[in-house]
Write an enzyme that holds these catalytic residues in place. Structure first.
Site, mmCIF file in Angstrom:
data_model
loop_
_atom_site.group_PDB
_atom_site.id
_atom_site.type_symbol
_atom_site.label_atom_id
_atom_site.label_comp_id
_atom_site.label_asym_id
_atom_site.label_seq_id
_atom_site.Cartn_x
_atom_site.Cartn_y
_atom_site.Cartn_z
ATOM 1 N N LEU A 116 0.986 -1.271 -0.132
ATOM 2 C CA LEU A 116 -0.087 -0.037 0.093
ATOM 3 C C LEU A 116 0.911 1.200 0.091
ATOM 4 O O LEU A 116 1.868 1.428 0.773
ATOM 5 C CB LEU A 116 -0.978 0.190 1.096
ATOM 6 C CG LEU A 116 -1.766 1.210 1.417
ATOM 7 C CD1 LEU A 116 -2.689 1.366 0.089
ATOM 8 C CD2 LEU A 116 -2.417 1.021 2.584
ATOM 9 N N ILE A 147 4.730 -1.012 3.197
ATOM 10 C CA ILE A 147 4.259 0.379 2.761
ATOM 11 C C ILE A 147 5.138 0.772 1.537
ATOM 12 O O ILE A 147 6.452 0.691 1.664
ATOM 13 C CB ILE A 147 4.634 1.132 3.989
ATOM 14 C CG1 ILE A 147 3.819 0.822 5.213
ATOM 15 C CG2 ILE A 147 4.462 2.558 3.622
ATOM 16 C CD1 ILE A 147 2.247 0.861 5.009
ATOM 17 N N LYS A 148 4.492 1.245 0.606
ATOM 18 C CA LYS A 148 5.314 1.756 -0.573
ATOM 19 C C LYS A 148 6.007 3.268 -0.250
ATOM 20 O O LYS A 148 4.983 4.070 -0.064
ATOM 21 C CB LYS A 148 4.721 1.462 -1.896
ATOM 22 C CG LYS A 148 4.537 0.147 -2.315
ATOM 23 C CD LYS A 148 3.507 0.163 -3.638
ATOM 24 C CE LYS A 148 4.148 0.551 -4.750
ATOM 25 N NZ LYS A 148 3.335 0.258 -6.143
ATOM 26 N N ILE A 149 7.253 3.443 -0.537
ATOM 27 C CA ILE A 149 7.632 4.601 -0.475
ATOM 28 C C ILE A 149 8.579 5.031 -1.580
ATOM 29 O O ILE A 149 9.617 4.060 -1.979
ATOM 30 C CB ILE A 149 8.749 4.730 1.066
ATOM 31 C CG1 ILE A 149 7.726 4.727 2.191
ATOM 32 C CG2 ILE A 149 9.315 6.172 1.030
ATOM 33 C CD1 ILE A 149 8.452 4.485 3.533
#
Length: 951
Positions: A116, A147-149
């Site tokens: 996400l 978590i997409k960064i």
């Protein structure tokens, strides 16, 4: 032949033999709920899921599968489209995580992840990215979440911080080897930080998403351009087509192999850390000349992931070839990159551009997603929201759309909500933006207001008298006029005048022994509310004696003189204002809510209606769907680019008083430094011939009334090509939504005008001149002498030297004709009457203004002093020099003393009128003052006759 070196029945399953994990780059609720994802996991050995805004936009913006959950959420909560999207996305992510949980367990936490993304808007904001990553991790609360960064330079520290917090991270938007090296260092540093804190590093997983096909898209386009242009190196260039991206990826894999041999990694590995795997992203083939599985077949190797869009996954299942290709042809890959550098294809520059384009494209996709959610939310909320429809000429409509696109591209609405002063002038604007938060803050403390309301009702007050000026009075006046008297509560009266006749009229309306007195003043030092308080406190004390304080309530900023006085005099309640909210933006703070509570308006319901307006205009709503930004862009663009700077407010009678509040908000906020939007309120509609080309009409319509007398006139104006904005309210209480919409819209318009919409530099000028005159009266017992330049019948005419020289005439009609002959197209005429504001005088001023409008085809303002000094007075003095002013003063039939002062109400009013006029003259305005001697009624009748003859 083995499964790892040939085509098999299902190449996707065969990837396990070479230790590569296929992940699906797709998510949709129905796809998860109908078992499709589970079947892919079972039959194709799919081991993970990635999502992005474009994927969610297709899922949420199309069809009705999300409608049941949306309806449930909207029935229980008041949320923004951004919050609504998150609730939908979190449920999708959680469900997908549950499907993948067995994979997560079977692979010992190496696979089985669902990703996400943090908001793409935060790609350049390190602290906000880290904060949002932690928040989303907590909201989803599934161990197999990633978590997409993005791998922007600004987000690299956030990657380290997030890993150090024990959160799984999918680093996205990696194009260059240099960026990948920075990502690897951030990952290692994050693990080291976590280990030092005693955290369990074995539970932290990470992938580095290296984007592939987009590089070839850029490089190949440049090759084709140069070949077509006849480049001498055409053959060498053509030999590189479709090879640079794969070569770049292979060298990233070489670097990964080197890293896992370093002592730094070995130390972490010994402590239980998992390696960060390379994930190949953007693997769908864009160029039809290439195999549709090129970026899968060419990048197969141990300890990697390939995330595949559905079409690419289908293609690879059908005809993919499974063999280790990543570790082969490394020298050839180096040669390809060397050739690319020799030929000037500038891979470094291309990858920098791709990062910027990726950030932009993800943000645009997020805009599309949130816009779709906002549109659906508005449709499902239906009549719980006010509506806006526009009828604008094509050139204005096009300019507005461009303005909205610019706000979208620049992320300006998010800057505004972040209280960034660069939205305006970069000055002190950030100090005045608490009005953005006040509805949430007041709802959190609504019990205080409800308790006060219950006490007011229990005490049985027959009347409530609010004393204030400008922002402290105009909002409460709208509430009083719109909602009327509530059962069990006293009638709310609002006094905002120093006219002694008006003060006396209000004194007769009330029974002091049964009245709740509310004095409202932000600064606590404003002249008018202070002298009103002195008068009515004295009046009430005669009826109540020592109990007088129990009938008084103060609303003022903390530490003000009024607060000190209220404490000294034993006031029943003191409600605090918010120092970082200006008066005209204060209606949804205590300055509006305390009178609302005292008059019986259900404050929680009122605030909840306001909150719907706040949420639909918040930072998550793209400009085109954002009601506040849309309206503000129309106001700003119409005024600055097309000269439609006379905002003409038309309203259904039941909500007509809203215009008085709106006048102050727009005029005081925008009218300064020679710029501004001039609001025109209560000017009865006429036919199209009555208007020039400087109008923008806003029609506020209360929908339950099936047909309004203004409807046909508005339709005629639209047919004539006039710009019209229609705003429909479905209930009176939705005025709360409009309060906020207009506050935001005015702030947005201020940005288009290039001014600070939260200061009022010219209001103080009138106060200074008034103070000089009242000080002189205190010393000498009279105001300084003044000499009219002409006297005719009951009229004495006053003007500065410049204006007087232009207004020669041997009669009142001649002087007025000379004055109104100065009116040009695009001007406006303002009647400024320092007399009692009652039914008769309001009828008189309306009749007179319409005569002028119809004769001169210009906008007209009809104002009563001194109330307009705290409202439109700012724009008249500081705005564009397009106003022609007729100030009207008169002898007072009766005067009233101000307790504790030498001067009277009549003296204060006279000083205010003269101070106002002096500043108008000093600013070079076309201004004339006519003073009526003797009977006001007779004088007004004669003045109307003279004006009619003059125009």
């Amino acid at each position: 032949m083995t499964a790892s070196h040939t085509q098999v029945a299902n190449p996707l399953q065969a990837l396990a033999a070479v230790q590569q994990s296929p992940w699906l780059d797709f998510i949709r609720r129905s796809f998860v709920e109908d078992g499709s994802l589970a079947r892919l996991v079972q039959t194709d050995d799919v081991r993970g899921v990635t999502s992005n805004p474009a994927i969610f936009q297709k899922a949420m913006g199309e069809g009705t599968e999300y409608d049941p959950q949306i309806k449930t959420i909207l029935a229980e909560e008041i949320v923004s489209p951004g919050e609504l999207y998150e609730k939908l996305a979190v449920q999708d992510i959680k469900k997908a995580a549950h499907v993948l949980a067995p994979v997560y367990e079977q692979t010992k936490r190496r696979d089985g992840f669902v990703s996400l993304e943090v908001s793409p808007y935060l790609a350049r904001d390190e602290k906000a990215t880290a904060h949002e990553a932690a928040r989303l991790w907590a909201d989803v609360a599934e161990p197999n979440l990633m978590i997409k960064i993005p791998a922007t330079p600004e987000s690299i520290p956030a990657i380290r911080e997030t890993i150090a917090a024990g959160i799984n991270v999918n680093v996205t938007l990696i194009f260059a080897l240099s960026a990948y090296k920075a990502v690897v260092d951030a990952w290692l540093s994050g693990l080291e930080d976590l280990h030092k804190k005693g955290g369990d590093i074995s539970r932290v997983a990470s992938v580095a998403s290296f984007f592939v096909s987009r590089i070839d898209g850029k490089i190949d386009a440049e090759i084709d351009r140069r070949v077509k242009a006849g480049d001498a190196e055409a053959e060498a260039l053509k030999a590189l087509r479709g090879k640079v991206a794969i070569a770049n990826a292979k060298l990233a894999y070489v670097y990964w192999q080197e890293i896992i041999q370093t002592p730094r990694w070995k130390t972490l590995e010994a402590a239980g850390a998992q390696p960060q795997r390379l994930l190949w992203a953007s693997t769908g083939t864009k160029d039809k000349a290439y195999s549709d599985v090129l970026y899968v077949d060419s990048l197969i190797g141990p300890h990697t992931v390939n995330t595949l869009p559905p079409a690419t996954m289908d293609a690879f299942r059908d005809h993919g070839t499974v063999k280790e290709t990543l570790g082969t042809g490394i020298d050839a890959a180096r040669h390809v990159l060397a050739e690319a550098e020799r030929l000037g294809l500038n891979l470094d520059g291309v990858t920098r551009i791709l990062v910027d384009e990726g950030v932009t494209s993800f943000a645009e996709a997020f805009d599309g997603l949130l816009g779709s959610v906002a549109t659906k939310q508005k449709a499902l909320l239906g009549e719980k929201l006010t509506d806006i429809k526009t009828a604008l000429p094509a050139d204005l409509e096009n300019a507005v759309q461009k303005g909205l696109k610019d706000w979208c591209k620049d992320g300006t609405i998010r800057k505004l909500w972040n209280k960034d002063a660069s939205v305006w002038t970069g000055g002190e604007e950030a100090k005045w933006l608490k009005w953005l938060d006040t509805v949430d803050e007041r709802l959190a403390h609504v019990a205080e207001l409800e308790s006060f309301q219950a006490e007011v009702k229990a005490r049985g007050f027959k009347q409530v008298l609010l004393m204030g000026m400008g922002g402290s009075s105009l909002g409460p006046e709208v509430l009083a006029e719109t909602f009327g008297k509530h059962e069990g509560f006293g009638h709310l009266y609002v006094l905002d005048s120093t006219d002694p006749q008006q003060v006396a009229t209000y004194a007769k309306k009330i029974d002091p022994a049964n009245t709740l007195f509310i004095v409202a003043s932000k600064s606590g030092g404003t002249l008018e509310p202070n002298i009103m308080l002195a008068y009515f406190h004295d009046l009430a004390k005669k009826a109540l004696g020592e109990k007088v304080g129990s009938h008084f309530v103060a609303i003022t900023d903390p530490g003000s003189k009024l607060e000190a006085l209220a404490k000294k005099e034993g006031f029943w309640k003191i409600f605090a204002g918010e120092p970082q909210i200006g008066g005209r933006y204060s209606v949804l703070s205590n300055f509006g809510l305390v009178p609302a509570a005292a008059s019986g308006i259900p404050v929680k319901l009122f605030l909840e209606d306001a909150l719907r307006g706040v949420r639909m205009s918040d930072a998550s709503v793209p400009p085109a769907q954002n009601p506040g930004v849309l309206l503000g862009t129309i106001l700003g663009v119409a005024a600055t680019q097309f000269g439609h700077d006379k905002l003409t407010v038309i309203a259904t009678p039941q909500i007509a008083d809203f215009g008085a509040w709106l006048e102050q908000l727009v005029a005081e906020s925008t009218g300064k430094h020679g710029k501004g939007i001039i609001p025109i309120d209560e000017e009865t509609l006429g036919g199209p011939k009555r208007y020039g080309t400087d109008r923008l009409f806003v029609y506020l319509r209360l929908a339950p009334e099936h047909r309004h007398e203004q409807d046909e006139a508005i339709a005629t104006l639209i047919d004539a090509g006039q710009p019209v904005v229609n705003i429909t309210l479905h209930s009176k209480r939705q005025i709360a939504q409009e309060f906020f919409r207009w506050e935001l819209a005015t702030a947005v318009a201020g940005a288009f005008l290039g001014i600070d919409p939260f200061d009022q530099p010219d209001v103080e000028a009138s106060k200074v001149e008034t103070r000089k005159l009242t000080d002189a009266y205190n010393k000498t017992g009279k105001l300084p002498a003044e000499q009219p330049f002409a006297e005719h019948g009951p009229f004495a005419f006053f003007a500065d030297k410049t204006n007087a020289a232009a207004l020669k005439g041997d009669s009142a009609e001649a002087i007025l004709k000379a004055h109104f002959d100065r009116v040009k197209a695009g001007d406006y005429v303002a009647l400024l009457a320092y007399i009692e504001r009652d039914a008769a005088t309001r009828e008189w001023i309306q009749h007179t203004r319409l005569k002028i409008r119809d004769a001169k085809t210009v906008a007209t303002a009809a104002e009563f002093g001194p109330r307009f000094l705290h409202s439109t007075g700012q724009a008249y003095k500081g705005g564009p020099n397009t106003g022609v002013f007729l100030q009207i003063t008169a002898d007072d039939a009766h005067d009233l003393p101000v307790p504790g002062e030498n001067y009277s109400f009549g003296v204060v009013k006279a000083a205010q009128a003269r101070g106002d006029f002096d500043v108008l003259a000093e600013r070079g305005r076309r201004a004339l003052r006519v003073h009526i001697r003797g009977s006001l009624k007779d004088g007004l009748a004669e003045l109307a006759k003279a004006v009619h003859q003059a125009v």
